[in-house]
Design an enzyme around this catalytic site. Structure first.
Site, PDB file in Angstrom:
ATOM      1  N   LYS A  37       0.797  -1.237   0.000  1.00 34.39           N
ATOM      2  CA  LYS A  37       0.000   0.000   0.000  1.00 34.39           C
ATOM      3  C   LYS A  37       0.830   1.288   0.000  1.00 34.39           C
ATOM      4  CE  LYS A  37      -4.147  -1.934   1.975  1.00 34.39           C
ATOM      5  NZ  LYS A  37      -5.241  -1.801   2.919  1.00 34.39           N
ATOM      6  N   ASP A  78      -9.601   3.213   1.926  1.00 35.15           N
ATOM      7  CA  ASP A  78      -9.578   2.643   3.279  1.00 35.15           C
ATOM      8  C   ASP A  78     -10.073   3.643   4.329  1.00 35.15           C
ATOM      9  OD1 ASP A  78      -8.751   0.026   2.878  1.00 35.15           O
ATOM     10  OD2 ASP A  78      -6.621   0.505   3.005  1.00 35.15           O
TER      11      ASP A  78
HETATM   12  P1  NAP Z   1       1.433  -3.399   6.668  1.00 32.48           P
HETATM   13  O1  NAP Z   1       1.553  -2.080   6.015  1.00 32.48           O
HETATM   14  O2  NAP Z   1       2.325  -4.510   6.221  1.00 32.48           O
HETATM   15  O3  NAP Z   1       1.637  -3.145   8.263  1.00 32.48           O
HETATM   16  C1  NAP Z   1       1.696  -4.238   9.127  1.00 32.48           C
HETATM   17  C2  NAP Z   1       1.633  -3.785  10.585  1.00 32.48           C
HETATM   18  O4  NAP Z   1       1.640  -4.977  11.398  1.00 32.48           O
HETATM   19  C3  NAP Z   1       2.824  -2.957  11.051  1.00 32.48           C
HETATM   20  O5  NAP Z   1       2.439  -2.129  12.110  1.00 32.48           O
HETATM   21  C4  NAP Z   1       3.794  -4.046  11.558  1.00 32.48           C
HETATM   22  O6  NAP Z   1       4.714  -3.578  12.537  1.00 32.48           O
HETATM   23  C5  NAP Z   1       2.816  -4.993  12.224  1.00 32.48           C
HETATM   24  N1  NAP Z   1       3.338  -6.361  12.277  1.00 32.48           N
HETATM   25  C6  NAP Z   1       3.460  -7.228  11.255  1.00 32.48           C
HETATM   26  N2  NAP Z   1       3.970  -8.403  11.692  1.00 32.48           N
HETATM   27  C7  NAP Z   1       4.185  -8.244  13.014  1.00 32.48           C
HETATM   28  C8  NAP Z   1       4.702  -9.096  14.039  1.00 32.48           C
HETATM   29  N3  NAP Z   1       5.105 -10.351  13.770  1.00 32.48           N
HETATM   30  N4  NAP Z   1       4.769  -8.622  15.289  1.00 32.48           N
HETATM   31  C9  NAP Z   1       4.361  -7.365  15.577  1.00 32.48           C
HETATM   32  N5  NAP Z   1       3.861  -6.503  14.654  1.00 32.48           N
HETATM   33  C10 NAP Z   1       3.777  -6.947  13.390  1.00 32.48           C
HETATM   34  O7  NAP Z   1      -0.030  -3.984   6.563  1.00 32.48           O
HETATM   35  P2  NAP Z   1      -1.401  -3.145   6.442  1.00 32.48           P
HETATM   36  O8  NAP Z   1      -1.712  -2.891   5.013  1.00 32.48           O
HETATM   37  O9  NAP Z   1      -1.313  -1.984   7.372  1.00 32.48           O
HETATM   38  O10 NAP Z   1      -2.466  -4.229   6.965  1.00 32.48           O
HETATM   39  C11 NAP Z   1      -2.537  -4.573   8.322  1.00 32.48           C
HETATM   40  C12 NAP Z   1      -3.747  -5.469   8.561  1.00 32.48           C
HETATM   41  O11 NAP Z   1      -4.931  -4.741   8.280  1.00 32.48           O
HETATM   42  C13 NAP Z   1      -3.797  -6.708   7.669  1.00 32.48           C
HETATM   43  O12 NAP Z   1      -4.278  -7.800   8.425  1.00 32.48           O
HETATM   44  C14 NAP Z   1      -4.800  -6.335   6.603  1.00 32.48           C
HETATM   45  O13 NAP Z   1      -5.465  -7.466   6.055  1.00 32.48           O
HETATM   46  C15 NAP Z   1      -5.762  -5.499   7.420  1.00 32.48           C
HETATM   47  N6  NAP Z   1      -6.546  -4.554   6.619  1.00 32.48           N
HETATM   48  C16 NAP Z   1      -7.901  -4.707   6.620  1.00 32.48           C
HETATM   49  C17 NAP Z   1      -8.661  -3.819   5.896  1.00 32.48           C
HETATM   50  C18 NAP Z   1     -10.145  -3.988   5.893  1.00 32.48           C
HETATM   51  O14 NAP Z   1     -10.790  -3.448   4.997  1.00 32.48           O
HETATM   52  N7  NAP Z   1     -10.713  -4.672   6.863  1.00 32.48           N
HETATM   53  C19 NAP Z   1      -8.082  -2.779   5.190  1.00 32.48           C
HETATM   54  C20 NAP Z   1      -6.715  -2.643   5.253  1.00 32.48           C
HETATM   55  C21 NAP Z   1      -5.945  -3.551   5.958  1.00 32.48           C
HETATM   56  P3  NAP Z   1       6.064  -2.785  12.092  1.00 32.48           P
HETATM   57  O15 NAP Z   1       5.633  -1.394  11.773  1.00 32.48           O
HETATM   58  O16 NAP Z   1       6.933  -2.865  13.284  1.00 32.48           O
HETATM   59  O17 NAP Z   1       6.605  -3.531  10.906  1.00 32.48           O
END
Ligand code: NAP
Length: 268
Positions: free
Chosen positions: A66, A103
């Protein structure tokens, strides 16, 4: 036939094809919506190929692209200078690729009735979803915001970027009393460890929102329900952001009066 994709890595869990497929059937629009695994290294090749295809209307963008996707699109709405992430790319008639973020609307719609101005909020996560959430919270004047993240420095930078008052703390810090707690990490998602937080410091009118939608009932939401708190699950946001995207991609309004049917399909 016109078509659109959802791209990410991994992508197998994505429910977007079910949602858009349901709306394509319901509206009678002749189109297709597919999931395509695209690695970070392949983003440039993917967009170069799709851009040349006039039947391709665009794509939704999910984890982990993203933020990176902004390097591949025209940023006509200044997403770089505001939200900092895109979850939709549209192909204009002249072949230009335009980055969009739906979003923010998807996140905010289910809590639009919640009074957040000047009220404490806790956000867990500092990735692409968190950026959309913090943007929305800043716009409604929420705060102070406690941001918990694996890397608190990243969280502090985000709070500053969105002009939000508050503190950035490590993931294991206690959750302070908050009107709203949002999980915007991937923790709790299928294949990932659960999010281990303690909700005992929340008042009974707090709302707990998990943006993770696979599974819909995350350990965080189960804990919140166990404490009698109101919850919002990731499907609400998923359907909300998809509705805006569907109209932009396929030029028809999705039948939101059939959301219950759609939720049942997604939960089956
Ligand atoms: P992203 O940009 O990859 O960010 C991931 C986040 O999770 C970061 O804060 C990361 O921490 C943290 N993280 C990942 N693995 C981790 C671990 N093992 N331990 C601790 N923290 C961890 O992903 P995103 O796009 O923000 O998406 C995040 C979630 O939201 C996903 O599950 C996605 O499916 C969901 N989502 C849902 C919707 C919806 O419409 N419902 C929309 C968007 C996203 P760091 O910053 O330290 O790396």
């Amino acid at each position: 036939m016109m078509y659109a994709d959802v791209i990410g890595d991994p992508i197998a869990h994505s429910k977007s094809p079910l949602i858009h497929g349901f709306w394509l059937d319901a509206t009678g629009v002749a189109g297709d919506y597919r999931k395509v695994r695209v690695t970070a290294a392949d983003l440039g090749v993917y967009f170069a190929e799709r851009r040349a295809d006039p039947n391709w209307r665009g794509c939704n963008v999910t984890v982990p692209h993203k933020v990176a996707v902004l390097d591949h699109v025209e940023d006509r709405g200044d997403l770089r200078g505001s939200i900092g992430a895109a979850n939709l790319v549209l192909r204009a008639e002249d072949g230009a690729l335009i980055g969009i973020n739906t979003d923010v609307a998807g996140f905010y719609a289910p809590i639009a009735g919640l009074e957040l101005e000047g009220r404490p909020v806790t956000v867990i996560g500092a990735g692409g979803a968190a950026r959309a959430i913090l943007f929305a919270l800043a716009r409604v004047g929420a705060g102070p915001v406690t941001l918990l993240n694996r890397s608190p420095l990243k969280g502090a930078a985000l709070l500053a970027a969105f002009g939000l008052k508050g503190r950035a703390l490590p993931l294991d810090a206690a959750i302070p009393p908050s009107a709203l707690v949002v999980n915007a990490t991937t923790l709790g998602m299928v294949g990932q460890p659960p999010l281990m937080v303690d909700l005992s410091g929340l008042d009974e009118d707090a709302v707990v929102y998990d943006v993770v939608y696979a599974p819909v009932e995350t350990p965080l939401l189960a804990q919140a329900r166990g404490r009698g708190l109101d919850t919002v699950d990731g499907l609400d946001m998923l359907i909300g952001q998809a509705a805006v995207a569907f109209e932009l991609l396929f030029g028809a309004a999705p039948p939101r009066d059939r959301d219950d049917e759609l939720r049942a399909l997604l939960l089956a």
